[in-house]
Design a protein around this motif. Structure first.
Motif, PDB file in Angstrom:
ATOM      1  N   VAL A  33       0.706  -1.207  -0.080  1.00 15.99           N
ATOM      2  CA  VAL A  33       0.038   0.096  -0.029  1.00 15.99           C
ATOM      3  C   VAL A  33       0.933   1.394  -0.082  1.00 15.99           C
ATOM      4  CG1 VAL A  33      -1.719   1.160   1.305  1.00 15.99           C
ATOM      5  CG2 VAL A  33      -2.047  -1.200   1.388  1.00 15.99           C
ATOM      6  N   THR A  34       0.619   2.209  -0.825  1.00 19.02           N
ATOM      7  CA  THR A  34       1.274   3.545  -0.993  1.00 19.02           C
ATOM      8  C   THR A  34       0.356   4.631  -0.520  1.00 19.02           C
ATOM      9  OG1 THR A  34       0.788   3.698  -3.362  1.00 19.02           O
ATOM     10  CG2 THR A  34       2.676   2.473  -2.771  1.00 19.02           C
ATOM     11  N   VAL A  35       0.879   5.930  -0.311  1.00 20.83           N
ATOM     12  CA  VAL A  35       0.043   7.026  -0.062  1.00 20.83           C
ATOM     13  C   VAL A  35      -0.745   7.411  -1.320  1.00 20.83           C
ATOM     14  CG1 VAL A  35       0.302   9.376   0.294  1.00 20.83           C
ATOM     15  CG2 VAL A  35       1.773   8.228   1.777  1.00 20.83           C
ATOM     16  N   GLY A  36      -0.032   7.046  -2.645  1.00 18.33           N
ATOM     17  CA  GLY A  36      -0.845   7.298  -3.818  1.00 18.33           C
ATOM     18  C   GLY A  36      -1.925   6.545  -3.955  1.00 18.33           C
ATOM     19  N   SER A  37      -1.707   5.134  -3.795  1.00 21.38           N
ATOM     20  CA  SER A  37      -2.908   4.183  -3.906  1.00 21.38           C
ATOM     21  C   SER A  37      -3.813   4.454  -2.877  1.00 21.38           C
ATOM     22  CB  SER A  37      -2.452   3.069  -3.627  1.00 21.38           C
ATOM     23  OG  SER A  37      -1.961   2.418  -2.313  1.00 21.38           O
ATOM     24  N   VAL A  38      -3.648   4.912  -1.674  1.00 17.99           N
ATOM     25  CA  VAL A  38      -4.618   5.357  -0.666  1.00 17.99           C
ATOM     26  C   VAL A  38      -5.318   6.596  -1.158  1.00 17.99           C
ATOM     27  CG1 VAL A  38      -4.925   6.210   1.758  1.00 17.99           C
ATOM     28  CG2 VAL A  38      -3.574   4.322   1.329  1.00 17.99           C
ATOM     29  N   ALA A  39      -4.495   7.566  -1.676  1.00 19.05           N
ATOM     30  CA  ALA A  39      -5.370   8.779  -1.959  1.00 19.05           C
ATOM     31  C   ALA A  39      -6.302   8.804  -3.063  1.00 19.05           C
ATOM     32  CB  ALA A  39      -4.478   9.763  -2.510  1.00 19.05           C
ATOM     33  N   TYR A  53      -1.704  13.395   7.425  1.00 18.01           N
ATOM     34  CA  TYR A  53      -0.769  12.405   7.853  1.00 18.01           C
ATOM     35  C   TYR A  53       0.731  12.652   7.051  1.00 18.01           C
ATOM     36  CZ  TYR A  53      -5.320  10.421   9.096  1.00 18.01           C
ATOM     37  OH  TYR A  53      -6.676  10.246   9.591  1.00 18.01           O
ATOM     38  N   GLN A  54       1.528  12.367   7.927  1.00 18.49           N
ATOM     39  CA  GLN A  54       2.891  12.162   7.304  1.00 18.49           C
ATOM     40  C   GLN A  54       3.330  11.155   6.436  1.00 18.49           C
ATOM     41  OE1 GLN A  54       5.985  12.401  10.577  1.00 18.49           O
ATOM     42  NE2 GLN A  54       7.597  11.954   9.063  1.00 18.49           N
ATOM     43  N   ASP A  55       2.768   9.795   6.613  1.00 13.35           N
ATOM     44  CA  ASP A  55       2.678   8.706   5.541  1.00 13.35           C
ATOM     45  C   ASP A  55       1.655   7.736   6.245  1.00 13.35           C
ATOM     46  OD1 ASP A  55       3.661   7.643   8.233  1.00 13.35           O
ATOM     47  OD2 ASP A  55       5.734   8.190   7.670  1.00 13.35           O
ATOM     48  N   LYS A  56       1.723   6.309   5.700  1.00 11.69           N
ATOM     49  CA  LYS A  56       0.741   5.382   5.949  1.00 11.69           C
ATOM     50  C   LYS A  56       1.099   5.082   7.391  1.00 11.69           C
ATOM     51  CE  LYS A  56       3.392   1.541   3.939  1.00 11.69           C
ATOM     52  NZ  LYS A  56       3.225   0.212   3.033  1.00 11.69           N
ATOM     53  N   TYR A  57       2.162   5.075   7.828  1.00  9.94           N
ATOM     54  CA  TYR A  57       2.312   4.564   9.254  1.00  9.94           C
ATOM     55  C   TYR A  57       1.689   5.578  10.466  1.00  9.94           C
ATOM     56  CZ  TYR A  57       5.892   1.489   7.258  1.00  9.94           C
ATOM     57  OH  TYR A  57       6.359   0.519   6.362  1.00  9.94           O
ATOM     58  N   ALA A  58       1.858   6.826   9.990  1.00  9.79           N
ATOM     59  CA  ALA A  58       1.172   7.787  10.780  1.00  9.79           C
ATOM     60  C   ALA A  58      -0.248   7.485  10.783  1.00  9.79           C
ATOM     61  CB  ALA A  58       1.394   9.264  10.470  1.00  9.79           C
ATOM     62  N   LEU A  59      -0.902   7.271   9.788  1.00 11.80           N
ATOM     63  CA  LEU A  59      -2.242   6.739   9.651  1.00 11.80           C
ATOM     64  C   LEU A  59      -2.578   5.755  10.484  1.00 11.80           C
ATOM     65  CD1 LEU A  59      -5.144   6.777   8.146  1.00 11.80           C
ATOM     66  CD2 LEU A  59      -4.124   5.708   6.433  1.00 11.80           C
ATOM     67  N   VAL A  60      -1.873   4.519  10.522  1.00 12.06           N
ATOM     68  CA  VAL A  60      -1.995   3.424  11.289  1.00 12.06           C
ATOM     69  C   VAL A  60      -2.004   3.619  12.703  1.00 12.06           C
ATOM     70  CG1 VAL A  60      -1.092   1.002  12.029  1.00 12.06           C
ATOM     71  CG2 VAL A  60      -1.408   2.071   9.365  1.00 12.06           C
ATOM     72  N   GLU A  61      -0.792   4.677  13.099  1.00 11.95           N
ATOM     73  CA  GLU A  61      -0.787   4.997  14.538  1.00 11.95           C
ATOM     74  C   GLU A  61      -2.114   5.666  15.106  1.00 11.95           C
ATOM     75  OE1 GLU A  61       0.707   6.368  18.295  1.00 11.95           O
ATOM     76  OE2 GLU A  61       1.669   5.142  16.713  1.00 11.95           O
ATOM     77  N   GLU A  62      -2.497   6.657  14.270  1.00 11.24           N
ATOM     78  CA  GLU A  62      -3.771   7.235  14.808  1.00 11.24           C
ATOM     79  C   GLU A  62      -4.835   6.184  14.869  1.00 11.24           C
ATOM     80  OE1 GLU A  62      -5.594  11.406  13.271  1.00 11.24           O
ATOM     81  OE2 GLU A  62      -6.848   9.872  12.147  1.00 11.24           O
TER      82      GLU A  62
END
Length: 205
Positions: A33-39, A53-62
């Motif tokens: 999964v990439t930021v581009g694919s999520v967007a 979010y800074q990146d996908k890991y920041a999203l999972v942290e939240e």
């Protein structure tokens, strides 16, 4: 760290991003999964993603922080409690997982995020440690140094929790939250051999 725009629009955008992440993890695994694919899946541009979010890991942290904050306080009550009260506490946990079953299944499953599983394991250890302190006070180090007494047992308990949750989700929750709670308490109370009804010889026999 995420940046939180206020209002309904910000909440709606974060929900779209979260739902897109879950869908993509289910389809291709967290590693791909990439930021581009999520967007793209959320129908937003990359700049909008980075606004939150800074990146996908920041999203999972939240996501982790939000779902953990919903864990019932009854999971770690003060003092000694009965077997039935333990079952009630575990049932609350499985009810919580059931409410978020798609999210937990995606992030704890084979295609999920090892970081999420590790953080959840740490949280389980913390809850168990708080429970132990409520009963016995501060946990003293073992003689000669090393980890505090009971620490290894807390890790065992955390792995039992994660294993039970993961099995339940991977099998599409075939048992009720109450049945899962009873099974976990039975195993924790009787141990492996006792829960399976196997005879155990006393030490030295």
């Amino acid at each position: 760290m995420s940046h939180r725009d206020g209002g309904l629009q910000g909440a709606r955008t974060r929900r779209l991003i979260r739902d897109a992440l879950i869908e993509l993890v289910e389809e291709r695994g967290f590693g791909d999964v990439t930021v581009g694919s999520v967007a793209k899946r959320a129908l937003i541009n990359r700049a909008t993603f980075y606004r939150y979010y800074q990146d996908k890991y920041a999203l999972v942290e939240e996501i982790f922080q939000e779902v953990i904050s919903e864990l019932p306080a009854e999971l770690s009550p003060a003092g000694r409690i009965s077997v039935q009260d333990r079952i009630v506490g575990w049932e609350l946990l499985f009810d919580h997982v059931d409410r978020h079953h798609r999210l937990y299944a995606a992030l704890l499953g084979r295609r999920g995020d090892p970081w999420f599983a590790a953080r959840l394991r740490e949280r389980c250890v913390d809850l168990a440690r708080d429970r132990l302190r409520n009963v016995h006070g501060d946990i003293a180090p073992q003689a000669g140094g090393g980890m505090p007494a009971g620490e290894l047992e807390l890790v065992f308990a955390a792995n039992l929790t994660l294993g039970a949750i993961t099995w339940w989700l991977e099998h599409d929750r075939p048992l009720s939250a109450r049945q899962m709670a009873e099974a976990v308490v039975r195993f924790a109370t009787r141990g492996y051999f006792g829960a399976l009804g196997l005879d155990v010889l006393p030490p030295g026999a």
